[in-house]
Enzyme design. Structure first.
Site, mmCIF file in Angstrom:
data_model
loop_
_atom_site.group_PDB
_atom_site.id
_atom_site.type_symbol
_atom_site.label_atom_id
_atom_site.label_comp_id
_atom_site.label_asym_id
_atom_site.label_seq_id
_atom_site.Cartn_x
_atom_site.Cartn_y
_atom_site.Cartn_z
ATOM 1 N N ASP A 26 -7.779 21.349 20.975
ATOM 2 C CA ASP A 26 -8.271 22.703 21.355
ATOM 3 C C ASP A 26 -9.680 22.886 20.777
ATOM 4 O OD1 ASP A 26 -9.003 25.667 21.443
ATOM 5 O OD2 ASP A 26 -7.151 25.341 22.708
ATOM 6 N N LYS A 85 -8.657 28.391 15.818
ATOM 7 C CA LYS A 85 -7.276 28.323 16.503
ATOM 8 C C LYS A 85 -6.409 27.226 16.054
ATOM 9 C CE LYS A 85 -5.467 28.596 21.483
ATOM 10 N NZ LYS A 85 -5.894 28.400 22.841
ATOM 11 N N ARG A 126 8.122 29.629 32.976
ATOM 12 C CA ARG A 126 8.110 31.021 33.054
ATOM 13 C C ARG A 126 7.880 31.403 31.544
ATOM 14 N NH1 ARG A 126 13.906 32.706 34.542
ATOM 15 N NH2 ARG A 126 14.254 30.748 33.266
ATOM 16 N N ALA A 161 13.151 44.784 43.576
ATOM 17 C CA ALA A 161 11.885 45.730 44.035
ATOM 18 C C ALA A 161 11.473 46.344 42.827
ATOM 19 C CB ALA A 161 12.458 47.111 45.023
ATOM 20 N N GLY A 173 2.531 40.177 38.591
ATOM 21 C CA GLY A 173 1.353 39.747 37.970
ATOM 22 C C GLY A 173 1.193 38.559 37.078
ATOM 23 N N CYS A 194 -0.098 33.244 37.176
ATOM 24 C CA CYS A 194 0.448 32.345 38.154
ATOM 25 C C CYS A 194 0.388 32.835 39.610
ATOM 26 C CB CYS A 194 1.553 31.490 37.844
ATOM 27 S SG CYS A 194 1.542 30.650 36.138
#
Length: 441
Positions: A30, A35, A154, A252, A257, A260
């Site tokens: 990075d 970081k 995910r 539902a 959001g 991805c």
């Protein structure tokens, strides 16, 4: 194997750490030195359950290192993963600036024949471009092979998905490179799909766009159910029992959001435009989701036309539970609209508060618990279905509020239990509960 991973976001860091867990030696790269220093101490820059423990374990076992120096990162490496961000441009296409810089740095510092594996989500044809950039900038005769290896992680369950996902997709025009990448994943007991470069790139976009389509479809159906007096949960259950449809992504709510679905659906439309093809279904998915993200405001205004000086409790800010990601979270539109209508917004999220401050209006007041957030407010809104919110006692919720009304954007509660609590309750695609006659339209 000796592997480098460029980029330490959700995809890069999780990929690198999980590869060390199965015995590979991985250097994560990075450009942010602060970081890097934190990661060397086992401090993750992202919230992902279980990640820091796994980082610390593999750092201590000398399989995981971090650097901001490409010379160090590329020394004696045979495989490098590119997992840099490809954010959305103004025209909806993927921005490839970080990818180009990574490719140039790889070319300048590679020390041996190299397989470059692209994990970043990139437009179809990009991996060919990756090879062109590296070939152009390298100053040696080492061979470069390129493999597309899209991710399907995910947020909030990325480690689980790495080890127990549905498939690993790898695409290349070189069988030798594909065979080598299969060796990288040999300890992962997952089916591996081998394909060509462009098909591998398309699989990622196609998968996310299809899932987004299921979400927008069930949300539109939920809006129709409300008008017809049907219950979307019963409809979803009946649909999901059909194996051709399946029961996933049929809940539902206030829309999708995150990093991805919004980015990838827009990028797919842009890819279509680039070859003169209009993706009408995906366009409709995007339009439906944009409307759905503010549907809770429309419900609120039906009962509270004047929001000025109303004290509103908002429970949950992140786009989904178990992450601190605020990118394109539905809570952003809702809270901005509340503030624009001169409401006082009191917000709570167990993880995402610091990230939320970047996106939400400056007047938002943050609280440290559900109790504090609810106390003496005019009504409450649920925007993220965190477990602690779903398990919060309805009777307690009712007693905390000045006016016991809840607008639930994630359908967290069973309607029968809501009836027993005496709470006024408005959800998505289901009948409202406990509405007083003077409030009904």
């Amino acid at each position: 194997m000796k592997i480098s991973v460029i980029g330490t976001g959700y995809v890069g860091l999780v990929t690198g750490v999980c590869l060390t867990e199965v015995g590979h030696h991985v250097t994560c790269v990075d450009i942010d030195e602060n970081k890097v220093q934190n990661m060397r101490k086992g401090i993750s820059p992202i919230f992902e359950p279980g990640l820091e423990d796994m980082m610390i374990k593999n750092i201590n076992e000398n399989r995981l290192t971090f650097t901001s120096d490409y010379k160090v990162a590329m020394k004696d490496k045979e495989i490098v993963f590119i997992a840099v961000g490809t954010p959305q441009s103004k025209d909806g296409s993927a921005e490839l600036t970080y990818l180009k810089k990574a490719c140039k740095s790889i070319a300048e510092h590679m020390t041996d024949d190299l397989i470059v594996i692209t994990k970043s989500t990139v437009p179809v044809g990009t991996n060919e471009y990756v090879k062109e950039i590296i070939e152009k900038h390298k100053s040696n005769s080492h061979k470069v092979s390129v493999v597309s290896n899209p991710e399907f992680l995910r947020e909030g369950s990325a480690i689980h998905d790495t080890f127990y996902g549905d498939r690993i997709v790898i695409g290349s025009e070189e069988q030798e490179a594909l065979d080598r990448v299969k060796e990288v994943y040999s300890s992962f007991t997952l089916p591996i799909l081998e394909t060509d470069l462009r098909s591998a790139e398309m699989i990622k976009y196609a998968s996310n766009a299809f899932l987004a389509t299921k979400i927008s479809f069930i949300n539109e159906l939920g809006n129709l159910c409300e008008r017809l007096g049907a219950n979307i949960e019963n409809v979803s259950k009946g649909m999901g029992m059909d194996k051709r449809i399946g029961d996933k992504f049929l809940n539902a709510g206030v829309g999708y959001g995150g990093s991805c679905f919004p980015k990838d659906t827009n990028a797919l439309v842009s890819i279509g435009h680039s070859v003169g093809y209009h993706m009408s279904i995906v366009d409709s998915v995007i339009e439906t989701n944009d409307k759905q993200q503010r549907i809770i405001i429309d419900k609120i205004k039906d009962f509270y036309p004047d929001l000025s000086n109303k004290k509103v409790a908002v429970l949950g800010l992140a786009f989904k539970p178990n992450t601190d990601d605020m990118r394109d979270a539905p809570s952003i539109k809702v809270i901005r609209e509340l503030v624009d209508n001169e409401a006082e917004v009191y917000a709570y999220d167990p993880i995402a508060e610091e990230n939320a401050k970047v996106f939400l209006p400056g007047g938002t007041i943050y609280k440290d618990s559900i109790d504090e957030t609810l106390k003496d407010k005019d009504f409450a809104i649920i925007m993220t279905d965190w477990q602690e919110i779903k398990e919060y006692p309805l009777e307690q919720l009712k007693s905390q509020l000045k006016n016991p009304a809840l607008f639930d954007g994630r359908n967290c509660f069973n309607l029968e239990k809501v009836k027993e609590s005496g709470l006024e309750y408005h959800s998505i695609g289901r009948p409202s509960i406990g509405v007083r006659e003077d409030e009904e339209k």
